[in-house]
Design a protein around this motif. Structure first.
Motif, PDB file in Angstrom:
ATOM      1  N   LEU A 180      -6.466  -5.160  15.092  1.00  0.00           N
ATOM      2  CA  LEU A 180      -5.858  -6.385  14.600  1.00  0.00           C
ATOM      3  C   LEU A 180      -6.556  -6.761  13.299  1.00  0.00           C
ATOM      4  O   LEU A 180      -7.780  -6.925  13.273  1.00  0.00           O
ATOM      5  N   VAL A 181      -5.780  -6.874  12.238  1.00  0.00           N
ATOM      6  CA  VAL A 181      -6.343  -7.133  10.915  1.00  0.00           C
ATOM      7  C   VAL A 181      -5.892  -8.518  10.442  1.00  0.00           C
ATOM      8  O   VAL A 181      -4.697  -8.834  10.460  1.00  0.00           O
ATOM      9  N   LYS A 182      -6.862  -9.316  10.027  1.00  0.00           N
ATOM     10  CA  LYS A 182      -6.545 -10.644   9.497  1.00  0.00           C
ATOM     11  C   LYS A 182      -6.118 -10.509   8.041  1.00  0.00           C
ATOM     12  O   LYS A 182      -6.807  -9.888   7.232  1.00  0.00           O
ATOM     13  N   VAL A 183      -4.971 -11.108   7.716  1.00  0.00           N
ATOM     14  CA  VAL A 183      -4.446 -11.062   6.355  1.00  0.00           C
ATOM     15  C   VAL A 183      -4.304 -12.489   5.840  1.00  0.00           C
ATOM     16  O   VAL A 183      -3.561 -13.299   6.415  1.00  0.00           O
ATOM     17  N   ASN A 184      -5.021 -12.831   4.789  1.00  0.00           N
ATOM     18  CA  ASN A 184      -4.879 -14.145   4.175  1.00  0.00           C
ATOM     19  C   ASN A 184      -3.572 -14.211   3.397  1.00  0.00           C
ATOM     20  O   ASN A 184      -3.294 -13.341   2.559  1.00  0.00           O
ATOM     21  N   ASN A 221       9.473  -2.887   3.079  1.00  0.00           N
ATOM     22  CA  ASN A 221       9.965  -2.327   4.332  1.00  0.00           C
ATOM     23  C   ASN A 221       9.960  -0.804   4.259  1.00  0.00           C
ATOM     24  O   ASN A 221      10.494  -0.217   3.317  1.00  0.00           O
ATOM     25  N   MET A 222       9.324  -0.162   5.256  1.00  0.00           N
ATOM     26  CA  MET A 222       9.221   1.302   5.287  1.00  0.00           C
ATOM     27  C   MET A 222       9.859   1.837   6.569  1.00  0.00           C
ATOM     28  O   MET A 222       9.252   2.569   7.331  1.00  0.00           O
ATOM     29  N   LYS A 223      11.078   1.419   6.858  1.00  0.00           N
ATOM     30  CA  LYS A 223      11.812   1.782   8.063  1.00  0.00           C
ATOM     31  C   LYS A 223      11.161   1.166   9.292  1.00  0.00           C
ATOM     32  O   LYS A 223      11.405   0.025   9.610  1.00  0.00           O
ATOM     33  N   ASP A 224      10.319   1.913  10.028  1.00  0.00           N
ATOM     34  CA  ASP A 224       9.687   1.373  11.234  1.00  0.00           C
ATOM     35  C   ASP A 224       8.416   0.580  10.921  1.00  0.00           C
ATOM     36  O   ASP A 224       7.868  -0.076  11.803  1.00  0.00           O
ATOM     37  N   TYR A 225       7.949   0.655   9.690  1.00  0.00           N
ATOM     38  CA  TYR A 225       6.704   0.003   9.281  1.00  0.00           C
ATOM     39  C   TYR A 225       6.975  -0.998   8.158  1.00  0.00           C
ATOM     40  O   TYR A 225       8.030  -0.977   7.518  1.00  0.00           O
ATOM     41  N   VAL A 226       5.997  -1.859   7.924  1.00  0.00           N
ATOM     42  CA  VAL A 226       5.965  -2.636   6.686  1.00  0.00           C
ATOM     43  C   VAL A 226       4.656  -2.317   5.978  1.00  0.00           C
ATOM     44  O   VAL A 226       3.645  -2.005   6.626  1.00  0.00           O
ATOM     45  N   VAL A 282      -2.124  -8.849  11.864  1.00  0.00           N
ATOM     46  CA  VAL A 282      -1.165  -7.761  12.031  1.00  0.00           C
ATOM     47  C   VAL A 282      -1.873  -6.560  12.644  1.00  0.00           C
ATOM     48  O   VAL A 282      -3.079  -6.380  12.475  1.00  0.00           O
ATOM     49  N   LYS A 283      -1.109  -5.747  13.362  1.00  0.00           N
ATOM     50  CA  LYS A 283      -1.651  -4.547  13.985  1.00  0.00           C
ATOM     51  C   LYS A 283      -1.612  -3.414  12.976  1.00  0.00           C
ATOM     52  O   LYS A 283      -0.579  -3.109  12.394  1.00  0.00           O
ATOM     53  N   SER A 284      -2.767  -2.805  12.729  1.00  0.00           N
ATOM     54  CA  SER A 284      -2.841  -1.686  11.783  1.00  0.00           C
ATOM     55  C   SER A 284      -3.904  -0.705  12.258  1.00  0.00           C
ATOM     56  O   SER A 284      -5.059  -1.086  12.468  1.00  0.00           O
ATOM     57  N   PRO A 339      -3.304  -1.553   0.378  1.00  0.00           N
ATOM     58  CA  PRO A 339      -2.179  -2.082   1.168  1.00  0.00           C
ATOM     59  C   PRO A 339      -2.385  -1.830   2.655  1.00  0.00           C
ATOM     60  O   PRO A 339      -3.019  -0.863   3.067  1.00  0.00           O
ATOM     61  N   ILE A 340      -1.830  -2.719   3.468  1.00  0.00           N
ATOM     62  CA  ILE A 340      -1.956  -2.622   4.916  1.00  0.00           C
ATOM     63  C   ILE A 340      -0.624  -2.157   5.499  1.00  0.00           C
ATOM     64  O   ILE A 340       0.424  -2.757   5.230  1.00  0.00           O
ATOM     65  N   MET A 341      -0.669  -1.085   6.289  1.00  0.00           N
ATOM     66  CA  MET A 341       0.521  -0.582   6.975  1.00  0.00           C
ATOM     67  C   MET A 341       0.519  -1.116   8.408  1.00  0.00           C
ATOM     68  O   MET A 341      -0.507  -1.084   9.088  1.00  0.00           O
ATOM     69  N   SER A 342       1.687  -1.616   8.846  1.00  0.00           N
ATOM     70  CA  SER A 342       1.783  -2.128  10.211  1.00  0.00           C
ATOM     71  C   SER A 342       3.139  -1.773  10.794  1.00  0.00           C
ATOM     72  O   SER A 342       4.163  -1.886  10.118  1.00  0.00           O
ATOM     73  N   LEU A 343       3.138  -1.328  12.052  1.00  0.00           N
ATOM     74  CA  LEU A 343       4.377  -1.035  12.755  1.00  0.00           C
ATOM     75  C   LEU A 343       4.990  -2.354  13.187  1.00  0.00           C
ATOM     76  O   LEU A 343       4.572  -2.963  14.164  1.00  0.00           O
TER      77      LEU A 343
END
Length: 246
Positions: A151-155, A164-169, A145-147, A179-183
């Protein structure tokens, strides 16, 4: 490893500067230099490449518009003189974003990021081919995911739930990891995750159901977090629970 590359910039001097940078970067092989996305379109459709250094503000077809029609295998590093495009660059999952004037040092940093990405992708492909030749499948238990421009690898096994944070997760992980924030669009992420292992329990939440230990009055409990189970998803969640209830 070699990364095939194209450069698209409507300013000829800027395009030639990037070409000179790419030519002295050992793992980059320049396949074309173009002064508009329209000029590049036919060549790149017939001869796909790995990576494009792509200017954003161009006549006829902007870099942002062009990036959205590229094959998913082709990755982009944006170049621009205008910093306000950084957030929009997230939305097309660019590997990086370079603000002009671009030094060789910043160019090389972005190129190395691309190298790491393709090394990971090609390593996974090689492993998959090897296992398939042995009659085995490859169960990939991670996503990228892009953060924060990386680019961050998430197992997958580390994920507890996603909000869900509107435009982000926001992706919550095991063992107190940050926690990882990603658009990203929640639906897009949901489609990438295995079901029913990952299931929507509410329009704002996806839960990794094997991680669930406590359910309290239609709420899934992860420490101090209480995840609601809405009526729309209640039956699917209950079906999963019933299958694992003695």
């Amino acid at each position: 490893m070699t990364i095939t590359t194209a450069i698209i910039d409507d300013e000829p001097l800027a395009a030639q500067l990037l070409k000179s940078y790419a030519d002295k970067t050992p793992f980059l092989e320049v396949k074309g230099v173009y002064n508009s996305a329209v000029m590049a379109m036919k060549d790149l459709r017939e001869n796909p490449i790995d990576l494009i250094f792509l200017d954003i503000q161009m006549p006829e077809l902007s870099g942002m518009e062009f990036a959205k029609i590229l094959p998913k295998e082709t990755k982009v590093i944006f170049t621009t003189a205008f910093s306000q495009y950084a957030l929009e660059g997230y939305k097309v999952t660019a590997l990086d974003y370079l603000l002009k004037p671009i030094s060789y040092e910043t160019f090389l940093t972005a190129a190395n990021k691309a190298y790491d990405y393709f090394q990971q992708v090609r390593g996974n492909t090689t492993a998959a081919d090897s296992k398939e030749s042995d009659g085995e499948g490859l169960d990939e238990r991670f996503i990228f995911v892009k953060s924060e421009y990386k680019l961050v690898k998430v197992n997958l096994d580390d994920i507890t739930f996603i909000e869900n944070m509107k435009d982000y997760v926001r992706i919550y992980l095991d063992d107190g990891q940050k926690p990882i924030m990603s658009l990203m669009n929640m639906k897009t992420l949901e489609e990438k995750l295995p079901s029913p292992e990952f299931m929507r329990t509410h329009r704002s939440y996806i839960v990794h159901l094997p991680k669930v230990k406590v359910i309290d009055r239609n709420r899934i409990v992860f420490g101090e977090h209480y995840i609601p189970i809405s009526d729309s998803y209640k039956d699917d969640v209950q079906k999963y629970i019933d299958q694992h209830t003695i």
